[in-house]
Design a protein around this motif. Structure first.
Motif, mmCIF file in Angstrom:
data_model
loop_
_atom_site.group_PDB
_atom_site.id
_atom_site.type_symbol
_atom_site.label_atom_id
_atom_site.label_comp_id
_atom_site.label_asym_id
_atom_site.label_seq_id
_atom_site.Cartn_x
_atom_site.Cartn_y
_atom_site.Cartn_z
ATOM 1 N N PHE A 6 0.817 -1.222 0.000
ATOM 2 C CA PHE A 6 0.000 0.000 0.000
ATOM 3 C C PHE A 6 0.846 1.265 0.000
ATOM 4 N N GLU A 10 1.131 3.936 -3.081
ATOM 5 C CA GLU A 10 0.692 5.329 -2.853
ATOM 6 C C GLU A 10 1.791 6.304 -3.255
ATOM 7 N N ALA A 14 1.722 9.040 -6.313
ATOM 8 C CA ALA A 14 1.956 10.469 -6.071
ATOM 9 C C ALA A 14 3.072 10.992 -6.968
#
Length: 62
Positions: A6, A10, A14
Motif C-alpha cells: 500500500f 501510494e 503520487a
C-alpha cells in the motif's frame, strides 16, 4: 520505489501524478501479499497506464 504494498503504491502514484518517472521493485506483484492473486494484473495495467513500471525481483539485491 522499493515495495509494491500500500505505501509503495501510494508513493508511486503520487510521484507519477507529478510527472516523475517511477519503477517499482518487489518480489511479488503489486499488492499481491495483501489482496491475494485476484487483483495484481488489474493493478499493474492501471498503473502502467499512468507510466508506473514494475520489476519483479527474484530475491534480495545486495
Amino acid at each position: 520505489m522499493v515495495g509494491a504494498g500500500f505505501l509503495g503504491m501510494e508513493a508511486a502514484g503520487a510521484c507519477a501524478a507529478r510527472g516523475i518517472p517511477v519503477i517499482v521493485v518487489d518480489t511479488a506483484s503489486p499488492l499481491e501479499r495483501v489482496l491475494g492473486g485476484c487483483l495484481p494484473a488489474a493493478i499493474t495495467a492501471h498503473a502502467a497506464a499512468r507510466r508506473i513500471h514494475f520489476v519483479q525481483a527474484t530475491g534480495l539485491v545486495t
